[in-house]
Design a protein around this motif. Sequence first.
Motif, PDB file in Angstrom:
ATOM      1  N   VAL A 118       0.825  -1.204   0.000  1.00  0.00           N
ATOM      2  CA  VAL A 118       0.000   0.000   0.000  1.00  0.00           C
ATOM      3  C   VAL A 118       0.860   1.254   0.000  1.00  0.00           C
ATOM      4  O   VAL A 118       0.647   2.183  -0.787  1.00  0.00           O
ATOM      5  CB  VAL A 118      -0.949   0.009   1.220  1.00  0.00           C
ATOM      6  N   ASP A 119       1.879   1.298   0.870  1.00  0.00           N
ATOM      7  CA  ASP A 119       2.721   2.494   0.945  1.00  0.00           C
ATOM      8  C   ASP A 119       4.023   2.161   1.663  1.00  0.00           C
ATOM      9  O   ASP A 119       4.093   1.189   2.432  1.00  0.00           O
ATOM     10  CB  ASP A 119       1.996   3.610   1.703  1.00  0.00           C
ATOM     11  N   LEU A 120       5.046   2.983   1.388  1.00  0.00           N
ATOM     12  CA  LEU A 120       6.340   2.858   2.043  1.00  0.00           C
ATOM     13  C   LEU A 120       6.679   4.197   2.674  1.00  0.00           C
ATOM     14  O   LEU A 120       6.588   5.241   2.014  1.00  0.00           O
ATOM     15  CB  LEU A 120       7.424   2.479   1.041  1.00  0.00           C
ATOM     16  N   VAL A 121       7.080   4.193   3.945  1.00  0.00           N
ATOM     17  CA  VAL A 121       7.396   5.430   4.659  1.00  0.00           C
ATOM     18  C   VAL A 121       8.796   5.314   5.253  1.00  0.00           C
ATOM     19  O   VAL A 121       8.986   4.713   6.314  1.00  0.00           O
ATOM     20  CB  VAL A 121       6.372   5.715   5.774  1.00  0.00           C
ATOM     21  N   PRO A 122       9.808   5.882   4.574  1.00  0.00           N
ATOM     22  CA  PRO A 122      11.162   5.850   5.136  1.00  0.00           C
ATOM     23  C   PRO A 122      11.328   6.887   6.233  1.00  0.00           C
ATOM     24  O   PRO A 122      10.777   7.992   6.150  1.00  0.00           O
ATOM     25  CB  PRO A 122      12.042   6.186   3.921  1.00  0.00           C
ATOM     26  N   THR A 123      12.072   6.551   7.266  1.00  0.00           N
ATOM     27  CA  THR A 123      12.392   7.491   8.338  1.00  0.00           C
ATOM     28  C   THR A 123      13.913   7.527   8.486  1.00  0.00           C
ATOM     29  O   THR A 123      14.642   6.948   7.685  1.00  0.00           O
ATOM     30  CB  THR A 123      11.742   7.079   9.658  1.00  0.00           C
ATOM     31  N   LEU A 124      14.379   8.204   9.516  1.00  0.00           N
ATOM     32  CA  LEU A 124      15.813   8.316   9.730  1.00  0.00           C
ATOM     33  C   LEU A 124      16.483   6.959   9.860  1.00  0.00           C
ATOM     34  O   LEU A 124      17.596   6.756   9.374  1.00  0.00           O
ATOM     35  CB  LEU A 124      16.094   9.134  10.994  1.00  0.00           C
ATOM     36  N   ARG A 125      15.817   6.006  10.503  1.00  0.00           N
ATOM     37  CA  ARG A 125      16.478   4.734  10.810  1.00  0.00           C
ATOM     38  C   ARG A 125      15.610   3.508  10.568  1.00  0.00           C
ATOM     39  O   ARG A 125      15.997   2.399  10.899  1.00  0.00           O
ATOM     40  CB  ARG A 125      16.939   4.745  12.272  1.00  0.00           C
ATOM     41  N   SER A 126      14.437   3.691   9.995  1.00  0.00           N
ATOM     42  CA  SER A 126      13.552   2.555   9.775  1.00  0.00           C
ATOM     43  C   SER A 126      12.663   2.787   8.553  1.00  0.00           C
ATOM     44  O   SER A 126      12.529   3.914   8.068  1.00  0.00           O
ATOM     45  CB  SER A 126      12.671   2.304  11.008  1.00  0.00           C
ATOM     46  N   LEU A 127      12.076   1.701   8.086  1.00  0.00           N
ATOM     47  CA  LEU A 127      11.139   1.761   6.973  1.00  0.00           C
ATOM     48  C   LEU A 127       9.826   1.137   7.421  1.00  0.00           C
ATOM     49  O   LEU A 127       9.797  -0.007   7.872  1.00  0.00           O
ATOM     50  CB  LEU A 127      11.693   0.983   5.767  1.00  0.00           C
ATOM     51  N   MET A 128       8.740   1.908   7.270  1.00  0.00           N
ATOM     52  CA  MET A 128       7.420   1.358   7.565  1.00  0.00           C
ATOM     53  C   MET A 128       6.792   0.907   6.255  1.00  0.00           C
ATOM     54  O   MET A 128       6.730   1.668   5.282  1.00  0.00           O
ATOM     55  CB  MET A 128       6.520   2.373   8.267  1.00  0.00           C
ATOM     56  N   VAL A 129       6.345  -0.327   6.242  1.00  0.00           N
ATOM     57  CA  VAL A 129       5.742  -0.928   5.056  1.00  0.00           C
ATOM     58  C   VAL A 129       4.264  -1.180   5.345  1.00  0.00           C
ATOM     59  O   VAL A 129       3.924  -2.033   6.170  1.00  0.00           O
ATOM     60  CB  VAL A 129       6.446  -2.243   4.674  1.00  0.00           C
ATOM     61  N   HIS A 130       3.403  -0.432   4.677  1.00  0.00           N
ATOM     62  CA  HIS A 130       1.961  -0.634   4.810  1.00  0.00           C
ATOM     63  C   HIS A 130       1.501  -1.640   3.757  1.00  0.00           C
ATOM     64  O   HIS A 130       1.863  -1.517   2.581  1.00  0.00           O
ATOM     65  CB  HIS A 130       1.216   0.692   4.614  1.00  0.00           C
ATOM     66  N   TYR A 131       0.711  -2.594   4.181  1.00  0.00           N
ATOM     67  CA  TYR A 131       0.250  -3.626   3.247  1.00  0.00           C
ATOM     68  C   TYR A 131      -1.233  -3.919   3.492  1.00  0.00           C
ATOM     69  O   TYR A 131      -1.801  -3.584   4.538  1.00  0.00           O
ATOM     70  CB  TYR A 131       1.073  -4.908   3.394  1.00  0.00           C
ATOM     71  N   ASP A 132      -1.843  -4.541   2.506  1.00  0.00           N
ATOM     72  CA  ASP A 132      -3.249  -4.915   2.585  1.00  0.00           C
ATOM     73  C   ASP A 132      -3.341  -6.330   3.144  1.00  0.00           C
ATOM     74  O   ASP A 132      -2.960  -7.299   2.455  1.00  0.00           O
ATOM     75  CB  ASP A 132      -3.873  -4.843   1.192  1.00  0.00           C
ATOM     76  N   PRO A 133      -3.838  -6.503   4.378  1.00  0.00           N
ATOM     77  CA  PRO A 133      -3.870  -7.841   4.985  1.00  0.00           C
ATOM     78  C   PRO A 133      -4.861  -8.781   4.317  1.00  0.00           C
ATOM     79  O   PRO A 133      -4.831  -9.987   4.594  1.00  0.00           O
ATOM     80  CB  PRO A 133      -4.261  -7.557   6.445  1.00  0.00           C
ATOM     81  N   THR A 134      -5.712  -8.276   3.438  1.00  0.00           N
ATOM     82  CA  THR A 134      -6.605  -9.164   2.693  1.00  0.00           C
ATOM     83  C   THR A 134      -5.910  -9.752   1.466  1.00  0.00           C
ATOM     84  O   THR A 134      -6.442 -10.669   0.828  1.00  0.00           O
ATOM     85  CB  THR A 134      -7.877  -8.430   2.242  1.00  0.00           C
ATOM     86  N   VAL A 135      -4.734  -9.214   1.139  1.00  0.00           N
ATOM     87  CA  VAL A 135      -3.984  -9.676  -0.024  1.00  0.00           C
ATOM     88  C   VAL A 135      -2.752 -10.483   0.375  1.00  0.00           C
ATOM     89  O   VAL A 135      -2.387 -11.461  -0.280  1.00  0.00           O
ATOM     90  CB  VAL A 135      -3.562  -8.485  -0.908  1.00  0.00           C
ATOM     91  N   THR A 136      -2.100 -10.059   1.471  1.00  0.00           N
ATOM     92  CA  THR A 136      -0.863 -10.703   1.901  1.00  0.00           C
ATOM     93  C   THR A 136      -0.840 -10.797   3.415  1.00  0.00           C
ATOM     94  O   THR A 136      -1.787 -10.373   4.089  1.00  0.00           O
ATOM     95  CB  THR A 136       0.362  -9.923   1.376  1.00  0.00           C
ATOM     96  N   SER A 137       0.228 -11.328   3.962  1.00  0.00           N
ATOM     97  CA  SER A 137       0.345 -11.494   5.413  1.00  0.00           C
ATOM     98  C   SER A 137       1.640 -10.864   5.895  1.00  0.00           C
ATOM     99  O   SER A 137       2.555 -10.602   5.112  1.00  0.00           O
ATOM    100  CB  SER A 137       0.339 -12.981   5.776  1.00  0.00           C
ATOM    101  N   ARG A 138       1.723 -10.650   7.204  1.00  0.00           N
ATOM    102  CA  ARG A 138       2.944 -10.106   7.785  1.00  0.00           C
ATOM    103  C   ARG A 138       4.127 -11.012   7.475  1.00  0.00           C
ATOM    104  O   ARG A 138       5.205 -10.544   7.117  1.00  0.00           O
ATOM    105  CB  ARG A 138       2.784  -9.953   9.296  1.00  0.00           C
ATOM    106  N   ARG A 139       3.920 -12.344   7.642  1.00  0.00           N
ATOM    107  CA  ARG A 139       5.026 -13.272   7.406  1.00  0.00           C
ATOM    108  C   ARG A 139       5.513 -13.186   5.968  1.00  0.00           C
ATOM    109  O   ARG A 139       6.723 -13.168   5.701  1.00  0.00           O
ATOM    110  CB  ARG A 139       4.583 -14.702   7.718  1.00  0.00           C
ATOM    111  N   ALA A 140       4.602 -13.126   5.019  1.00  0.00           N
ATOM    112  CA  ALA A 140       4.991 -13.064   3.611  1.00  0.00           C
ATOM    113  C   ALA A 140       5.739 -11.776   3.301  1.00  0.00           C
ATOM    114  O   ALA A 140       6.730 -11.776   2.564  1.00  0.00           O
ATOM    115  CB  ALA A 140       3.755 -13.179   2.722  1.00  0.00           C
ATOM    116  N   VAL A 141       5.282 -10.662   3.881  1.00  0.00           N
ATOM    117  CA  VAL A 141       5.954  -9.383   3.659  1.00  0.00           C
ATOM    118  C   VAL A 141       7.360  -9.420   4.246  1.00  0.00           C
ATOM    119  O   VAL A 141       8.327  -9.001   3.601  1.00  0.00           O
ATOM    120  CB  VAL A 141       5.137  -8.223   4.281  1.00  0.00           C
TER     121      VAL A 141
END
Length: 251
Positions: free
Chosen positions: A54-77
């Motif tokens: 869904v979206d990628l949000v880079p920060t100073l020291r981390s990357l937040m990855v937004h995903y659609d849980p109806t399409v994929t899973s945390r483990r797969a991501v």
Amino acid sequence: MTETNSEPRPAPRFLSAGDAALVVEFGNAVDPAINHRVMRLGEAARAAGLPGLVDLVPTLRSLMVHYDPTVTSRRAVEERLRDLMADTGGTPVVGRLWEFPTLYGGEMGPDLEDVAKRTGLSPERVVELHAGTGYEAFMMGFMPGLAYLGIIPPELELPRRSEPRVRVPAGSVAIATNLTNVYSLESPGGWHLLGRTPVALFDLHRDPPVLLQAGDRVRFVPVGRDAYDELRDRMEAGDTAFAPVEAEDRA
């Protein structure tokens, strides 16, 4: 931007952020090498077209990855991100280069004299150090169009002001800790104001309205009042053609 530090890098941490986002944390410091890892993974994830992304949000020291849980899973991501980290290695991410004309001191930079006094430098030396350094946009945040830029020369490092201002004009060029930024909108703020650029970092009449992107590079170019006023007048008249010195070349 190629990393040359041969010391072992800490293993990234994968942290859940609710049921539709995953944070990949690469460290706990404001460090260009850490931020480069964030940017490389973000570029690789975007290019790979991860299912459900869904979206990628880079920060100073981390990357937040937004995903659609109806399409994929945390483990797969997480599994796919680990594969991408192994594939990207030390490939650099090179963003666009921007040069911001900046009028230092006086009413535009009311903290320049105080910064000079607190650092034991002359105002001219403060400007020389700040403008003589190239910066990277580590992340976007706080307000639309504002980029956290680093790293400033260690001689200029200061904590935030003890008394924040209620109003900081848009375009103000400021420093705090080991970072610098340009206020994209008028807002309260506690950073030390060294100068001002007439370049609009956020403009709803421009497409896209946000000028900088995470990964871009910035230089500040000292100018006199006449040059500042000329560019400011052009921008206020609707000139939105301000362009980077170098087009982006992302690996």
